[in-house]
Enzyme design. Sequence first.
Site, PDB file in Angstrom:
ATOM      1  N   TYR A 145       0.687  -1.398   0.111  1.00  0.00           N
ATOM      2  CA  TYR A 145      -0.098   0.118   0.102  1.00  0.00           C
ATOM      3  C   TYR A 145       0.805   1.188  -0.063  1.00  0.00           C
ATOM      4  O   TYR A 145       1.534   1.607   1.251  1.00  0.00           O
ATOM      5  CB  TYR A 145      -0.843   0.210   1.349  1.00  0.00           C
ATOM      6  N   PHE A 179     -13.786  -4.706   1.493  1.00  0.00           N
ATOM      7  CA  PHE A 179     -14.795  -3.988   0.640  1.00  0.00           C
ATOM      8  C   PHE A 179     -16.160  -3.998   0.853  1.00  0.00           C
ATOM      9  O   PHE A 179     -16.960  -3.823   0.063  1.00  0.00           O
ATOM     10  CB  PHE A 179     -14.551  -4.310  -1.013  1.00  0.00           C
ATOM     11  N   LEU A 227     -17.928  -1.867   2.733  1.00  0.00           N
ATOM     12  CA  LEU A 227     -18.626  -0.580   2.360  1.00  0.00           C
ATOM     13  C   LEU A 227     -18.544  -0.020   0.875  1.00  0.00           C
ATOM     14  O   LEU A 227     -19.634   0.015   0.367  1.00  0.00           O
ATOM     15  CB  LEU A 227     -17.969   0.656   3.048  1.00  0.00           C
TER      16      LEU A 227
HETATM   17  N1  LIG Z   1      -6.843  -8.629   1.111  1.00  0.00           N
HETATM   18  C1  LIG Z   1      -6.990  -7.923   0.069  1.00  0.00           C
HETATM   19  O1  LIG Z   1      -6.974  -8.095  -1.013  1.00  0.00           O
HETATM   20  C2  LIG Z   1      -7.644  -6.472   0.373  1.00  0.00           C
HETATM   21  C3  LIG Z   1      -8.232  -5.704  -0.982  1.00  0.00           C
HETATM   22  C4  LIG Z   1      -8.647  -4.637  -0.549  1.00  0.00           C
HETATM   23  C5  LIG Z   1      -8.867  -4.186   0.668  1.00  0.00           C
HETATM   24  N2  LIG Z   1      -8.205  -4.504   1.756  1.00  0.00           N
HETATM   25  C6  LIG Z   1      -8.290  -4.169   3.167  1.00  0.00           C
HETATM   26  O2  LIG Z   1      -9.487  -3.845   3.715  1.00  0.00           O
HETATM   27  C7  LIG Z   1      -9.811  -2.526   4.084  1.00  0.00           C
HETATM   28  C8  LIG Z   1     -11.224  -2.054   3.728  1.00  0.00           C
HETATM   29  O3  LIG Z   1     -11.430  -1.760   2.593  1.00  0.00           O
HETATM   30  P1  LIG Z   1     -11.410  -0.515   1.793  1.00  0.00           P
HETATM   31  O4  LIG Z   1     -10.953   0.637   2.705  1.00  0.00           O
HETATM   32  O5  LIG Z   1     -11.053  -0.632   0.320  1.00  0.00           O
HETATM   33  O6  LIG Z   1     -12.943  -0.386   1.344  1.00  0.00           O
HETATM   34  P2  LIG Z   1     -14.242  -0.500   2.410  1.00  0.00           P
HETATM   35  O7  LIG Z   1     -13.691  -0.316   3.996  1.00  0.00           O
HETATM   36  O8  LIG Z   1     -15.355  -1.263   1.903  1.00  0.00           O
HETATM   37  O9  LIG Z   1     -14.769   1.298   2.151  1.00  0.00           O
HETATM   38  C9  LIG Z   1     -14.055   2.223   2.216  1.00  0.00           C
HETATM   39  C10 LIG Z   1     -14.881   3.530   1.443  1.00  0.00           C
HETATM   40  O10 LIG Z   1     -15.991   3.716   2.474  1.00  0.00           O
HETATM   41  C11 LIG Z   1     -15.946   5.199   2.592  1.00  0.00           C
HETATM   42  N3  LIG Z   1     -16.515   5.357   4.021  1.00  0.00           N
HETATM   43  C12 LIG Z   1     -15.999   4.726   5.041  1.00  0.00           C
HETATM   44  N4  LIG Z   1     -16.616   5.150   6.400  1.00  0.00           N
HETATM   45  C13 LIG Z   1     -17.909   5.679   5.568  1.00  0.00           C
HETATM   46  C14 LIG Z   1     -18.846   6.266   6.308  1.00  0.00           C
HETATM   47  N5  LIG Z   1     -18.882   6.291   7.436  1.00  0.00           N
HETATM   48  N6  LIG Z   1     -20.016   7.046   5.481  1.00  0.00           N
HETATM   49  C15 LIG Z   1     -19.600   7.101   4.079  1.00  0.00           C
HETATM   50  N7  LIG Z   1     -18.635   6.254   3.670  1.00  0.00           N
HETATM   51  C16 LIG Z   1     -17.509   5.718   4.276  1.00  0.00           C
HETATM   52  C17 LIG Z   1     -14.651   5.433   2.468  1.00  0.00           C
HETATM   53  O11 LIG Z   1     -14.511   7.032   2.140  1.00  0.00           O
HETATM   54  P3  LIG Z   1     -13.893   8.262   2.983  1.00  0.00           P
HETATM   55  O12 LIG Z   1     -12.510   7.989   3.003  1.00  0.00           O
HETATM   56  O13 LIG Z   1     -14.410   9.536   2.542  1.00  0.00           O
HETATM   57  O14 LIG Z   1     -14.388   7.682   4.531  1.00  0.00           O
HETATM   58  C18 LIG Z   1     -14.153   4.567   1.524  1.00  0.00           C
HETATM   59  O15 LIG Z   1     -14.386   5.361   0.184  1.00  0.00           O
HETATM   60  C19 LIG Z   1      -8.465  -1.964   3.432  1.00  0.00           C
HETATM   61  O16 LIG Z   1      -8.276  -0.803   3.998  1.00  0.00           O
HETATM   62  C20 LIG Z   1      -7.497  -2.699   3.390  1.00  0.00           C
HETATM   63  O17 LIG Z   1      -6.772  -2.794   4.680  1.00  0.00           O
HETATM   64  C21 LIG Z   1      -7.802  -5.925   1.537  1.00  0.00           C
END
Ligand SMILES: NC(=O)c1ccc[n+]([C@@H]2O[C@H](COP(=O)([O-])OP(=O)(O)OC[C@H]3O[C@@H](n4cnc5c(N)ncnc54)[C@H](OP(=O)(O)O)[C@@H]3O)[C@@H](O)[C@H]2O)c1
Length: 292
Positions: free
Chosen positions: A65, A221, A223
């Site tokens: 990352y 993912f 959210l």
């Molecule tokens: N193992 C893998 O292959 C893999 C792949 C992807 C991700 N991951 C891990 O999973 C974690 C979570 O995934 P992610 O961060 O990509 O996606 P996520 O948690 O599904 O969603 C994040 C999105 O939601 C928004 N968000 C968060 N809280 C919110 C709220 N209260 N109201 C409205 N919007 C909100 C964020 O925008 P804002 O920034 O504006 O809040 C961001 O755009 C990652 O950080 C990573 O550590 C692992």
Amino acid sequence: MSNPKTIQIGANTANPYTLNRLGYGTMRLTGEGFYGEPKNRDEALRVLKRAIDAGINYIDTADFYGPGVTNRLIAEALHPYKNDLVIGTKVGAIRGSDKSWNPYSKPDELRKSIDNNLKELKQDQITLVHYRFMPAHEAHFDESVGAMFDMQKEGKIIHVGLSNVSRTQLEKGMGMGNIASVQNLYGYHQRTTLAGHMGGAGGEEILDILEQNGIPLIPYFSLHTSLNKGEDKIEEMAKKYNVSPAQMNIAWLLHKSPVMLPIPGTTSVAHLEENIKAADIEISDEDMAYLG
Ligand SMILES: NC(=O)c1ccc[n+]([C@@H]2O[C@H](COP(=O)([O-])OP(=O)(O)OC[C@H]3O[C@@H](n4cnc5c(N)ncnc54)[C@H](OP(=O)(O)O)[C@@H]3O)[C@@H](O)[C@H]2O)c1
């Protein structure tokens, strides 16, 4: 509906860790395309500090990352680390200068990546490392997972997890050693397919196996795949409970299974505060049945 506040990784091992069941994922604390420094570095550091102050004790990261950006931000914001903090990282990919995601999972590559994570995170030992599968790894899956368990025996890693795995791969991994957690794509609207795999029974089938074995599922993912879908049951229930759709989504995950350890990612303290409050929402059994 059972909605415990904590979960253990490595429950049946010599090194169990008790985690609050809402974690935080750092991937978004990077620049565009998850590459380079974040737009708002100060806010990124504030998010990390607030997460820990609020009691979150699982932080998810990877050396790819940024690359290196989230690991260095974690160390800057949180080192020396609180005793109960578990930083879970991932190996199996490397970034190109064109922001591409490339496979990096041969045993010697995994070793380099572990050493990189240790250095960036300023740690002597990594508590939890997920081996993150990509389709290009298929031919040497056993060799790669074997290398993870070798590094565990050497003391570089305490717990081994798997990410983006199918049922077959999960079962194979569980036959090779103790799998402490699984990090797969999973959310209210995303329960049937697996990242890197073509369809299949996917998330629900994996969740069943994890429940049977008391292994945490760290969904990602959740959210991203569930917000802004237009009018749906999550939005309907969010209105009923007077919470945001993001909060209802997180609360649904927490009620869905006692082995679920959500890690919603955010770049803002305001959204982080909102997400933390979601852990206190109590959804009735009837409404969980309606949500399905
Ligand atoms: N193992 C893998 O292959 C893999 C792949 C992807 C991700 N991951 C891990 O999973 C974690 C979570 O995934 P992610 O961060 O990509 O996606 P996520 O948690 O599904 O969603 C994040 C999105 O939601 C928004 N968000 C968060 N809280 C919110 C709220 N209260 N109201 C409205 N919007 C909100 C964020 O925008 P804002 O920034 O504006 O809040 C961001 O755009 C990652 O950080 C990573 O550590 C692992």
